[in-house]
Motif scaffolding. Sequence first.
Motif, PDB file in Angstrom:
ATOM      1  N   LYS A   1       0.829  -1.199   0.000  1.00  0.00           N
ATOM      2  CA  LYS A   1       0.000   0.000   0.000  1.00  0.00           C
ATOM      3  C   LYS A   1       0.867   1.254   0.000  1.00  0.00           C
ATOM      4  O   LYS A   1       1.725   1.425   0.859  1.00  0.00           O
ATOM      5  CB  LYS A   1      -0.917   0.000   1.222  1.00  0.00           C
ATOM      6  CG  LYS A   1      -1.929  -1.146   1.229  1.00  0.00           C
ATOM      7  CD  LYS A   1      -2.779  -1.106   2.471  1.00  0.00           C
ATOM      8  CE  LYS A   1      -3.831  -2.210   2.449  1.00  0.00           C
ATOM      9  NZ  LYS A   1      -3.243  -3.533   2.387  1.00  0.00           N
ATOM     10  N   ASP A   2       0.627   2.124  -0.982  1.00  0.00           N
ATOM     11  CA  ASP A   2       1.342   3.401  -1.080  1.00  0.00           C
ATOM     12  C   ASP A   2       2.854   3.217  -1.160  1.00  0.00           C
ATOM     13  O   ASP A   2       3.626   4.082  -0.749  1.00  0.00           O
ATOM     14  CB  ASP A   2       1.017   4.303   0.122  1.00  0.00           C
ATOM     15  CG  ASP A   2      -0.470   4.584   0.236  1.00  0.00           C
ATOM     16  OD1 ASP A   2      -1.113   4.734  -0.830  1.00  0.00           O
ATOM     17  OD2 ASP A   2      -0.979   4.651   1.360  1.00  0.00           O
ATOM     18  N   GLY A   3       3.282   2.031  -1.609  1.00  0.00           N
ATOM     19  CA  GLY A   3       4.715   1.808  -1.762  1.00  0.00           C
ATOM     20  C   GLY A   3       5.439   1.540  -0.460  1.00  0.00           C
ATOM     21  O   GLY A   3       6.667   1.480  -0.431  1.00  0.00           O
ATOM     22  N   HIS A   4       4.709   1.377   0.649  1.00  0.00           N
ATOM     23  CA  HIS A   4       5.352   1.137   1.934  1.00  0.00           C
ATOM     24  C   HIS A   4       5.792  -0.310   2.052  1.00  0.00           C
ATOM     25  O   HIS A   4       5.213  -1.209   1.439  1.00  0.00           O
ATOM     26  CB  HIS A   4       4.395   1.471   3.091  1.00  0.00           C
ATOM     27  CG  HIS A   4       4.065   2.926   3.177  1.00  0.00           C
ATOM     28  ND1 HIS A   4       3.008   3.403   3.914  1.00  0.00           N
ATOM     29  CD2 HIS A   4       4.651   4.015   2.601  1.00  0.00           C
ATOM     30  CE1 HIS A   4       2.957   4.726   3.796  1.00  0.00           C
ATOM     31  NE2 HIS A   4       3.941   5.102   2.997  1.00  0.00           N
ATOM     32  N   THR A   5       6.798  -0.536   2.895  1.00  0.00           N
ATOM     33  CA  THR A   5       7.203  -1.901   3.215  1.00  0.00           C
ATOM     34  C   THR A   5       6.161  -2.525   4.137  1.00  0.00           C
ATOM     35  O   THR A   5       5.788  -1.926   5.150  1.00  0.00           O
ATOM     36  CB  THR A   5       8.573  -1.904   3.915  1.00  0.00           C
ATOM     37  OG1 THR A   5       9.528  -1.291   3.062  1.00  0.00           O
ATOM     38  CG2 THR A   5       9.013  -3.321   4.228  1.00  0.00           C
ATOM     39  N   VAL A   6       5.665  -3.687   3.783  1.00  0.00           N
ATOM     40  CA  VAL A   6       4.693  -4.390   4.633  1.00  0.00           C
ATOM     41  C   VAL A   6       5.184  -5.817   4.837  1.00  0.00           C
ATOM     42  O   VAL A   6       5.926  -6.364   4.026  1.00  0.00           O
ATOM     43  CB  VAL A   6       3.283  -4.410   4.000  1.00  0.00           C
ATOM     44  CG1 VAL A   6       2.719  -3.004   3.886  1.00  0.00           C
ATOM     45  CG2 VAL A   6       3.313  -5.081   2.627  1.00  0.00           C
ATOM     46  N   ILE A   7       4.757  -6.397   5.951  1.00  0.00           N
ATOM     47  CA  ILE A   7       5.104  -7.796   6.215  1.00  0.00           C
ATOM     48  C   ILE A   7       4.156  -8.672   5.403  1.00  0.00           C
ATOM     49  O   ILE A   7       2.933  -8.558   5.549  1.00  0.00           O
ATOM     50  CB  ILE A   7       4.988  -8.113   7.710  1.00  0.00           C
ATOM     51  CG1 ILE A   7       5.934  -7.205   8.494  1.00  0.00           C
ATOM     52  CG2 ILE A   7       5.297  -9.576   7.975  1.00  0.00           C
ATOM     53  CD1 ILE A   7       5.859  -7.400   9.991  1.00  0.00           C
ATOM     54  N   PRO A   8       4.667  -9.527   4.539  1.00  0.00           N
ATOM     55  CA  PRO A   8       3.779 -10.324   3.679  1.00  0.00           C
ATOM     56  C   PRO A   8       2.993 -11.345   4.492  1.00  0.00           C
ATOM     57  O   PRO A   8       3.438 -11.801   5.547  1.00  0.00           O
ATOM     58  CB  PRO A   8       4.754 -11.026   2.719  1.00  0.00           C
ATOM     59  CG  PRO A   8       6.065 -11.030   3.431  1.00  0.00           C
ATOM     60  CD  PRO A   8       6.084  -9.799   4.282  1.00  0.00           C
ATOM     61  N   PRO A   9       1.808 -11.700   4.028  1.00  0.00           N
ATOM     62  CA  PRO A   9       1.043 -12.750   4.708  1.00  0.00           C
ATOM     63  C   PRO A   9       1.794 -14.084   4.662  1.00  0.00           C
ATOM     64  O   PRO A   9       2.528 -14.356   3.711  1.00  0.00           O
ATOM     65  CB  PRO A   9      -0.256 -12.816   3.903  1.00  0.00           C
ATOM     66  CG  PRO A   9       0.091 -12.255   2.553  1.00  0.00           C
ATOM     67  CD  PRO A   9       1.141 -11.219   2.815  1.00  0.00           C
ATOM     68  N   LEU A  10       1.601 -14.873   5.718  1.00  0.00           N
ATOM     69  CA  LEU A  10       2.240 -16.195   5.810  1.00  0.00           C
ATOM     70  C   LEU A  10       3.759 -16.079   5.689  1.00  0.00           C
ATOM     71  O   LEU A  10       4.424 -16.917   5.087  1.00  0.00           O
ATOM     72  CB  LEU A  10       1.684 -17.136   4.725  1.00  0.00           C
ATOM     73  CG  LEU A  10       0.171 -17.365   4.763  1.00  0.00           C
ATOM     74  CD1 LEU A  10      -0.316 -18.013   3.483  1.00  0.00           C
ATOM     75  CD2 LEU A  10      -0.207 -18.234   5.957  1.00  0.00           C
ATOM     76  N   HIS A  11       4.307 -15.005   6.289  1.00  0.00           N
ATOM     77  CA  HIS A  11       5.732 -14.726   6.130  1.00  0.00           C
ATOM     78  C   HIS A  11       6.631 -15.781   6.770  1.00  0.00           C
ATOM     79  O   HIS A  11       7.822 -15.824   6.509  1.00  0.00           O
ATOM     80  CB  HIS A  11       6.073 -13.347   6.718  1.00  0.00           C
ATOM     81  CG  HIS A  11       5.823 -13.243   8.189  1.00  0.00           C
ATOM     82  ND1 HIS A  11       4.634 -12.777   8.708  1.00  0.00           N
ATOM     83  CD2 HIS A  11       6.600 -13.560   9.254  1.00  0.00           C
ATOM     84  CE1 HIS A  11       4.692 -12.796  10.023  1.00  0.00           C
ATOM     85  NE2 HIS A  11       5.870 -13.266  10.379  1.00  0.00           N
ATOM     86  N   GLY A  12       6.055 -16.652   7.588  1.00  0.00           N
ATOM     87  CA  GLY A  12       6.854 -17.719   8.201  1.00  0.00           C
ATOM     88  C   GLY A  12       7.453 -18.684   7.185  1.00  0.00           C
ATOM     89  O   GLY A  12       8.403 -19.408   7.499  1.00  0.00           O
ATOM     90  N   ALA A  13       6.897 -18.694   5.977  1.00  0.00           N
ATOM     91  CA  ALA A  13       7.472 -19.538   4.917  1.00  0.00           C
ATOM     92  C   ALA A  13       8.691 -18.878   4.284  1.00  0.00           C
ATOM     93  O   ALA A  13       9.521 -19.553   3.675  1.00  0.00           O
ATOM     94  CB  ALA A  13       6.423 -19.825   3.846  1.00  0.00           C
ATOM     95  N   LEU A  14       8.793 -17.529   4.439  1.00  0.00           N
ATOM     96  CA  LEU A  14       9.891 -16.798   3.807  1.00  0.00           C
ATOM     97  C   LEU A  14      10.991 -16.429   4.787  1.00  0.00           C
ATOM     98  O   LEU A  14      12.176 -16.493   4.456  1.00  0.00           O
ATOM     99  CB  LEU A  14       9.349 -15.508   3.165  1.00  0.00           C
ATOM    100  CG  LEU A  14       8.372 -15.662   2.005  1.00  0.00           C
ATOM    101  CD1 LEU A  14       7.858 -14.294   1.574  1.00  0.00           C
ATOM    102  CD2 LEU A  14       9.017 -16.376   0.828  1.00  0.00           C
ATOM    103  N   LEU A  15      10.601 -16.012   5.992  1.00  0.00           N
ATOM    104  CA  LEU A  15      11.563 -15.557   6.997  1.00  0.00           C
ATOM    105  C   LEU A  15      11.766 -16.649   8.017  1.00  0.00           C
ATOM    106  O   LEU A  15      10.796 -17.100   8.646  1.00  0.00           O
ATOM    107  CB  LEU A  15      11.057 -14.269   7.663  1.00  0.00           C
ATOM    108  CG  LEU A  15      10.724 -13.118   6.700  1.00  0.00           C
ATOM    109  CD1 LEU A  15      10.117 -11.944   7.459  1.00  0.00           C
ATOM    110  CD2 LEU A  15      11.961 -12.690   5.926  1.00  0.00           C
ATOM    111  N   LYS A  16      13.007 -17.081   8.207  1.00  0.00           N
ATOM    112  CA  LYS A  16      13.275 -18.304   8.949  1.00  0.00           C
ATOM    113  C   LYS A  16      13.913 -18.091  10.318  1.00  0.00           C
ATOM    114  O   LYS A  16      14.335 -19.066  10.947  1.00  0.00           O
ATOM    115  CB  LYS A  16      14.178 -19.222   8.109  1.00  0.00           C
ATOM    116  CG  LYS A  16      13.529 -19.694   6.819  1.00  0.00           C
ATOM    117  CD  LYS A  16      12.281 -20.510   7.081  1.00  0.00           C
ATOM    118  CE  LYS A  16      11.729 -21.098   5.791  1.00  0.00           C
ATOM    119  NZ  LYS A  16      10.568 -21.956   6.024  1.00  0.00           N
ATOM    120  N   ASN A  17      14.035 -16.860  10.774  1.00  0.00           N
ATOM    121  CA  ASN A  17      14.532 -16.648  12.134  1.00  0.00           C
ATOM    122  C   ASN A  17      13.953 -15.351  12.686  1.00  0.00           C
ATOM    123  O   ASN A  17      13.514 -14.476  11.931  1.00  0.00           O
ATOM    124  CB  ASN A  17      16.066 -16.642  12.192  1.00  0.00           C
ATOM    125  CG  ASN A  17      16.675 -15.572  11.324  1.00  0.00           C
ATOM    126  OD1 ASN A  17      16.547 -14.386  11.620  1.00  0.00           O
ATOM    127  ND2 ASN A  17      17.334 -15.979  10.234  1.00  0.00           N
TER     128      ASN A  17
END
Length: 281
Positions: A247-263
């Motif tokens: 939204k509006d070019g802001h950084t957002v935490i993606p949904p289901l981010h546990g599959a992408l971010l591992k720590n």
Amino acid sequence: MAGFKSTENYIASRDLEVAVNAAVTLQRPLLVKGEPGTGKTVLAHEVAKALGHPLIEWHIKSTTKAQQGLYEYDAVSRLRDGQLGDPRVHDIGNYIVRGKLWDAFDSPAQSVVLIDEIDKADIEFPNDLLLELDRMQFFVYETRQTVVARQRPIVIITSNNEKELPDAFLRRCFFHYIRFPDRETMELIVQTHYPDIRQDLAREALNVFFKVRDVPGLKKKPATSELLDWLKLLMVDELSPEVLRSKDGHTVIPPLHGALLKNEQDVHLFERLAFLSRRGG
């Protein structure tokens, strides 16, 4: 023999195809490095499948010794059987446990041997295999026999660069570094694994994925395997592409981010950046 090319399930770059076929031609082990999750281990499976050869896998741990790849002498079992009066003790060959390289050497058909994550082992591990991989034979001291390879196997060795490998070992390998796929290649990989995915969902997911990888300071950048897991979850949950749009070019935490971010450090970093981005807006 037909050369290796990309398969239905594995998109290989032209450079990687050349590396595999060069190693086969030179009869040298192929040493493959690259980020975790870029398909180094899967490569051996696909090479074996594409060439119609059996695959023998040797997954290396920190405690693995080179000798285990050849054979081990089970002296404890022999002592126990001797105490029980088992007649098997009279033949020491009953207590020789064959290793993965012995299986490969004894295979009637040329095999593909995967030595996976060689850098996990002790620094002497690679050098301890040099002679056997060069000569394609080894001596079993307990039975006084020499095991000679029926056919030279295709050896694929993977490394995550956790340790520097010895120069003497590197000289005997054909080396290839799997570069992280660019956007176009990643689109082909996604299409290969999920041919029925909505194109707008795949496009937005890849936008988010590459933005996450570009976040400075990430301890563990998500790789291909994380992307494929994440896409599967997005498809199962039937999330719309709009949910992924920033939204509006802001950084957002993606949904289901546990599959992408591992720590937790990376999750906290992303949360802080998302907060600062919203605040700045």
